[in-house]
Design a protein around this motif. Structure first.
Motif, PDB file in Angstrom:
ATOM      1  N   ASP A  52       0.825  -1.202   0.000  1.00  0.00           N
ATOM      2  CA  ASP A  52       0.000   0.000   0.000  1.00  0.00           C
ATOM      3  C   ASP A  52       0.866   1.262   0.000  1.00  0.00           C
ATOM      4  O   ASP A  52       1.802   1.370  -0.781  1.00  0.00           O
ATOM      5  CB  ASP A  52      -0.970  -0.038   1.184  1.00  0.00           C
ATOM      6  CG  ASP A  52      -1.862  -1.279   1.139  1.00  0.00           C
ATOM      7  OD1 ASP A  52      -2.386  -1.580   0.047  1.00  0.00           O
ATOM      8  OD2 ASP A  52      -2.004  -1.961   2.172  1.00  0.00           O
ATOM      9  N   VAL A 555      -1.271  -4.219  -3.220  1.00  0.00           N
ATOM     10  CA  VAL A 555      -2.463  -3.383  -3.039  1.00  0.00           C
ATOM     11  C   VAL A 555      -3.477  -4.205  -2.269  1.00  0.00           C
ATOM     12  O   VAL A 555      -4.170  -5.050  -2.827  1.00  0.00           O
ATOM     13  CB  VAL A 555      -3.038  -2.925  -4.399  1.00  0.00           C
ATOM     14  CG1 VAL A 555      -4.229  -1.995  -4.171  1.00  0.00           C
ATOM     15  CG2 VAL A 555      -1.969  -2.230  -5.235  1.00  0.00           C
ATOM     16  N   GLU A 557      -6.155  -3.148  -0.497  1.00  0.00           N
ATOM     17  CA  GLU A 557      -7.536  -2.682  -0.609  1.00  0.00           C
ATOM     18  C   GLU A 557      -8.035  -2.951  -2.025  1.00  0.00           C
ATOM     19  O   GLU A 557      -7.507  -2.397  -3.003  1.00  0.00           O
ATOM     20  CB  GLU A 557      -7.627  -1.184  -0.303  1.00  0.00           C
ATOM     21  CG  GLU A 557      -7.365  -0.818   1.144  1.00  0.00           C
ATOM     22  CD  GLU A 557      -8.482  -1.289   2.060  1.00  0.00           C
ATOM     23  OE1 GLU A 557      -9.628  -1.435   1.577  1.00  0.00           O
ATOM     24  OE2 GLU A 557      -8.212  -1.507   3.254  1.00  0.00           O
ATOM     25  N   SER A 559     -10.582  -1.976  -3.545  1.00  0.00           N
ATOM     26  CA  SER A 559     -11.081  -0.775  -4.221  1.00  0.00           C
ATOM     27  C   SER A 559      -9.960   0.042  -4.855  1.00  0.00           C
ATOM     28  O   SER A 559     -10.215   0.897  -5.708  1.00  0.00           O
ATOM     29  CB  SER A 559     -11.862   0.097  -3.228  1.00  0.00           C
ATOM     30  OG  SER A 559     -11.013   0.546  -2.188  1.00  0.00           O
ATOM     31  N   GLU A 560      -8.718  -0.192  -4.461  1.00  0.00           N
ATOM     32  CA  GLU A 560      -7.576   0.533  -5.010  1.00  0.00           C
ATOM     33  C   GLU A 560      -6.944  -0.174  -6.209  1.00  0.00           C
ATOM     34  O   GLU A 560      -5.985   0.325  -6.787  1.00  0.00           O
ATOM     35  CB  GLU A 560      -6.506   0.719  -3.928  1.00  0.00           C
ATOM     36  CG  GLU A 560      -6.853   1.751  -2.875  1.00  0.00           C
ATOM     37  CD  GLU A 560      -6.780   3.168  -3.425  1.00  0.00           C
ATOM     38  OE1 GLU A 560      -5.658   3.675  -3.652  1.00  0.00           O
ATOM     39  OE2 GLU A 560      -7.862   3.757  -3.658  1.00  0.00           O
ATOM     40  N   ARG A 561      -7.499  -1.301  -6.577  1.00  0.00           N
ATOM     41  CA  ARG A 561      -6.922  -2.059  -7.687  1.00  0.00           C
ATOM     42  C   ARG A 561      -7.512  -1.610  -9.023  1.00  0.00           C
ATOM     43  O   ARG A 561      -8.263  -2.330  -9.680  1.00  0.00           O
ATOM     44  CB  ARG A 561      -7.128  -3.559  -7.465  1.00  0.00           C
ATOM     45  CG  ARG A 561      -6.363  -4.102  -6.277  1.00  0.00           C
ATOM     46  CD  ARG A 561      -6.657  -5.568  -6.019  1.00  0.00           C
ATOM     47  NE  ARG A 561      -6.021  -6.024  -4.795  1.00  0.00           N
ATOM     48  CZ  ARG A 561      -6.249  -7.212  -4.226  1.00  0.00           C
ATOM     49  NH1 ARG A 561      -7.102  -8.066  -4.789  1.00  0.00           N
ATOM     50  NH2 ARG A 561      -5.634  -7.547  -3.099  1.00  0.00           N
ATOM     51  N   SER A 565      -5.694   4.575  -9.275  1.00  0.00           N
ATOM     52  CA  SER A 565      -5.856   4.695  -7.829  1.00  0.00           C
ATOM     53  C   SER A 565      -4.649   5.374  -7.198  1.00  0.00           C
ATOM     54  O   SER A 565      -3.556   5.426  -7.780  1.00  0.00           O
ATOM     55  CB  SER A 565      -6.052   3.313  -7.195  1.00  0.00           C
ATOM     56  OG  SER A 565      -4.833   2.594  -7.172  1.00  0.00           O
ATOM     57  N   ALA A 566      -4.851   5.903  -5.994  1.00  0.00           N
ATOM     58  CA  ALA A 566      -3.757   6.551  -5.272  1.00  0.00           C
ATOM     59  C   ALA A 566      -2.624   5.566  -5.017  1.00  0.00           C
ATOM     60  O   ALA A 566      -1.440   5.915  -5.139  1.00  0.00           O
ATOM     61  CB  ALA A 566      -4.278   7.129  -3.957  1.00  0.00           C
ATOM     62  N   THR A 567      -2.969   4.321  -4.669  1.00  0.00           N
ATOM     63  CA  THR A 567      -1.931   3.335  -4.374  1.00  0.00           C
ATOM     64  C   THR A 567      -1.131   2.985  -5.610  1.00  0.00           C
ATOM     65  O   THR A 567       0.104   2.878  -5.562  1.00  0.00           O
ATOM     66  CB  THR A 567      -2.553   2.064  -3.770  1.00  0.00           C
ATOM     67  OG1 THR A 567      -3.359   2.414  -2.646  1.00  0.00           O
ATOM     68  CG2 THR A 567      -1.481   1.094  -3.331  1.00  0.00           C
TER      69      THR A 567
END
Length: 883
Positions: A52, A555, A557, A559-561, A565-567
């Motif tokens: 992350d 990653v 989370e 939702s971050e994939r 995304s920010a990550t």
């Protein structure tokens, strides 16, 4: 008589934050070598920084001071004999105060140096029966390299500390520069005993073994000297020097006096020596040298080294284009195809010899025979170079200066010279090392920031008074060290370096070139690579995502994939990467599907296509003897050290991307290339070209495999050219087939140059397929030229791709009824493909060997336009083929 003995202080260590007064602050250290981040993770005090955005939460670690301690028992004191006890620190990271039993014994400030301290009188002893023993406490206090760097910058206002990556304070610290963050790695400023700590006991010991040699022009006669330096030599010291050939046969055995001067030397001469050659060019033969220290006839210490004899020349000759730059090994010109090497992990102690072997074996499997050890990391472990010797990988070794204006005040210069001598002396017996460079892109910094530089000034002392004083390091100090310690190795003041002429680092006519006008700077189309290469392309590249399975690991989370995304952005450290990657993908491919799976695929295809244009074109420019435009290509970069979107060919999970296989194909001993004239569609308003001309050629290297193939064909190869509709899969023009005689060995044979196509189809886009075969044999090499950009052409018609898995599950057979672009099989651990990421032409059969596919494992693949198969519109989400 005291026999040399060594004990590595590997276990029993503890560490803590130096200022923490709590008696229970000390935490266990699993093993030394280590750095504080490893131990904090082991003790669950910080999260894994590769996951992350955890990197942001642990920046405090690099700002703190840290202490390590352990206890050890004094070695027994021999009765009736003098002896010495040394503590050896192979590497301390970086600002360290070492105390033994509370007394300071060493203060150091250079991560790249090894230190030896005589503690004979300092260790504790007490009587235990007839034996003298004692317990000793060893403590190492590490200052924050970041804080010390800032303080050093403030203490030297006369110098302008500037660079393009990381904090400016890094240039004041002799430490791996990537620890301050790079455009492919995190900011994690480490501290700790990063290399082994040893206790040595001896009366006298072998301090150094050096082998100097020369080969005559015929390579049939080798002569030289084997010398040794003895620490603690006495009047009765002798050195027995034994020399064995690669087959184990005894070449010579000599006994030489050492005496109080501590030096011993023997000469040797060899007729018809076994030679060390790069992989594919001969054997990687190495002789074994053993030096045995005898004290009064008793063996006191033994050191062995392996040495390979080779004649390595960097050929710099004036020609019509400027000045050549290529390597000649043992009289054979070698196209140096390979990749650049960055540190293999964020934390160096985690890298084992097995890790080195896995990475370097990948290079050989990918037909890569040179690696460049980049100047922002560290001088690698000896096992790295041992494996390069064994496998036949040529090494370009940078000194550890990167992208900065370094100071040159007296104490800094003293440390740098000691660092250079230690490491060149440690590595000088490795035949794989064929060139040293003063660093990476440091003269570019001089140009970029307008630092003073008088090209005509040849006085090194005057350079120290300029705003670019580190010129003294690169152009005076380091070449002097290399000449004195490794005279058979070439030296360059920097990479890139244009021979000191008043021309920018982008000079394509001489020296080596970092060609970053693709991706960085001008963001030129990757199709331009063949036209913008230099005499030796030591850096260039195209970014791509890591594999999807690697992304799933870092990653956490779900939702971050997704690509934006920010990550995902956090795990891409390159400035403006969002714009650059999206621009290249959208300029070349239809990218209506924005799923992460599709963008991973498109980025891998993008990188693969870019590398094909580069390596294919620059192999062509290898030319012929005495007319070599391009001497090599080292892509940035082979490896990753954490999960990141980068230019690496293999991601941090050691999964190979499609570009790895593309380069493998383009570096085969014999390759074929075909390419039509590229028209920049952005300047032509997407209008199709009114005419078409194409080039085709055969490129050969100087390897034994090439010689064997050409001998088998008697210098004649079958050549076939086809023109196939992307839409229908039918030939739109008659094929061209003929025999090509007189193939140039170790050079380029032009088959077609600027050949016009008569009556090309006006609106039916087509590929040009080229292949060469041995008469009556199987296909030796293939290439396919596609019209550009690929986004302009429809793949909606079913490609008719057939993938058949053999009953043994060890071979994949592939055919298609329409040209298929970028077939990529999904890589995963335990699964190995002989080829991947290639194009399929109708009417031809393709076979791929696969290892590790279990009885119930699925084989997955995708290719460009797979979603368009029978639909009239692009669907959302990429569906892989599978069996």
């Amino acid at each position: 008589m005291v026999i040399f003995s060594t004990q590595e202080l590997r276990t029993g260590w503890e560490f803590k934050r130096t200022e923490d007064p709590s008696p229970d602050a000390w935490l266990p250290v699993a093993r030394v070598p280590s750095v504080v981040h490893i131990d904090l993770i082991d003790n669950k005090k910080i999260p894994d920084p590769s996951h992350d955005m955890n990197e942001l939460d642990i920046q405090w670690v690099g700002e703190e001071r840290w202490s390590y301690h352990c206890t050890f028992t004094s070695p027994p004191k021999p009765q009736g004999s003098s002896h010495r006890v040394n503590l050896v620190f192979e590497g301390l990271d970086t600002f360290a105060m070492v105390r033994l039993n509370g007394k300071a014994i060493l203060e150091c400030d250079n991560m790249f140096l090894a230190y030896r301290v005589d503690i004979t009188e300092a260790i504790e002893r007490h009587r235990d029966g007839a034996q003298l023993q004692g317990k000793n406490t060893l403590q190492i206090d590490f200052d924050s390299a970041t804080a010390r760097g800032r303080a050093t910058v403030e203490a030297h206002p006369e110098h302008r500390f500037v660079g393009t990556l990381g904090g400016d304070e890094r240039m004041a610290v002799r430490k791996a520069q990537y620890h301050w963050g790079w455009d492919w790695g995190p900011t994690l400023v480490t501290a700790g005993p990063w290399r082994p700590v040893r206790l040595e006991t001896f009366q006298s010991r072998i301090d150094d073994v050096s082998i100097r040699y020369s080969l005559d022009e015929s390579l049939k006669y080798c002569q030289g000297t084997i010398s040794t330096r003895i620490d603690g030599a006495t009047a009765s010291s002798h050195a027995k020097i034994t020399f064995h050939d690669p087959q184990g046969g005894l070449v010579s055995e000599n006994l030489c006096e050492v005496g109080l001067g501590g030096l011993g030397e023997v000469h040797f001469a060899l007729r018809d020596p076994y030679l060390w050659d790069p992989h594919g060019y001969g054997g990687q033969h190495r002789y074994l040298v053993q030096v045995e220290l005898l004290e009064g006839g008793i063996s006191a210490h033994v050191v062995t080294k392996r040495i390979g004899f080779r004649n390595a020349e960097l050929i710099r000759e004036d020609d019509d284009l400027g000045k050549s730059f290529y390597f000649r090994i043992n009289g054979v010109d070698v196209f140096a195809g390979g990749s650049c090497w960055i540190p293999a992990d964020m934390f160096p102690p985690k890298v084992s010899s097995d890790d080195y072997r896995e990475w370097l074996t990948l290079m050989i499997r990918g037909n890569q025979i040179m690696t460049r050890v980049w100047g922002g990391g560290y001088y690698e472990e000896s096992s790295f170079y041992d494996i390069c010797d064994e496998l036949g990988i040529l090494v370009w070794q940078d000194f550890m200066f990167a992208c900065g204006s370094y100071p040159a005040y007296p104490t800094f210069l003293e440390s740098v010279e000691l660092e250079a001598r230690q490491n060149v002396r440690r590595l000088c017996h490795h035949p794989s090392i064929v060139i040293y460079a003063g660093g990476n892109e440091n003269h570019y910094i001089q140009e970029h920031f307008g630092l003073s530089y008088d090209w005509e000034d040849k006085d090194p002392q005057s350079w120290l008074k300029t705003s670019f004083p580190s010129r003294y390091i690169y152009q005076y100090l380091l070449p002097k060290v290399v000449e004195e310690e490794a005279p058979s190795v070439s030296y360059r003041p920097d990479s890139p370096w244009n021979d000191g002429r008043p021309i920018t680092s982008w000079d394509r006519t001489t020296g080596d070139l970092h060609q970053w006008n693709v991706w960085h700077v001008a963001m030129r189309p990757y199709q331009d690579y063949p036209q913008i290469g230099g005499r030796f392309n030591s850096e260039f590249g195209m970014q791509s995502f890591p594999h999807l399975s690697t992304i799933d690991q870092f990653v956490t989370e779900i939702s971050e994939r997704h690509p934006q995304s920010a990550t995902m952005d956090f795990h891409n450290k390159c400035r403006d990467h969002e714009q650059r990657l999206a621009t290249y993908i959208r300029n070349n491919f239809m990218a209506a599907d924005s799923s992460l799976k599709n963008w991973v695929y498109l980025s891998h295809l993008l990188q693969s296509e870019a590398m094909h244009y580069a390596y294919r074109g620059w192999r062509r420019d290898w030319g012929s003897k005495n007319s070599r435009w391009c001497g090599g290509a080292l892509v940035w970069q082979l490896n990753d050290l954490w999960p990141v979107s980068s230019w690496a060919l293999v991601d941090s999970s050691r999964l190979k991307k499609a570009a790895f296989y593309t380069i493998k194909r383009d570096l085969e001993p014999i390759t074929v290339g075909v390419v039509r004239t590229h028209h920049d569609w952005t300047k032509a308003h997407a209008r199709p070209a009114e005419s078409c001309e194409f080039d085709a050629w055969i490129a050969c290297d100087g390897s034994l495999a090439t010689a064997h193939l050409l001998d088998a064909s008697q210098g004649t190869l079958e050549f076939e050219l086809r023109f196939v509709s992307i839409r229908t899969g039918l030939d739109v023009l008659p094929p061209r087939q003929h025999l090509i005689a007189g193939i140039k060995p170790n050079g380029t044979t032009i088959v077609y140059k600027g050949a016009p196509l008569t009556n090309p189809p006006a609106r039916d886009a087509y590929i040009i397929s080229a292949k060469i075969i041995l008469p009556g044999s199987s296909v030796m090499a293939r290439d396919v030229d596609w019209p550009q950009p690929l986004k302009h052409f429809s793949f909606r018609e079913d490609r008719g791709l057939q993938v058949r898995l053999a009953e043994s599950r060890a071979k994949i057979e592939i055919t298609t009824s329409r040209p298929t672009k970028g077939l990529i099989f999904t890589e995963r651990h335990g699964l190995t493909f002989s080829d991947n990421g290639f194009d399929i032409v109708p009417g031809e059969e393709y076979a791929v060997d696969v290892e590790g596919l279990g009885e119930h494992d699925e084989l997955e693949w995708t290719y460009l336009g797979i979603n368009d198969g029978l639909a009239n519109e692009v669907t959302n989400g990429l569906t892989n083929g599978h069996v």
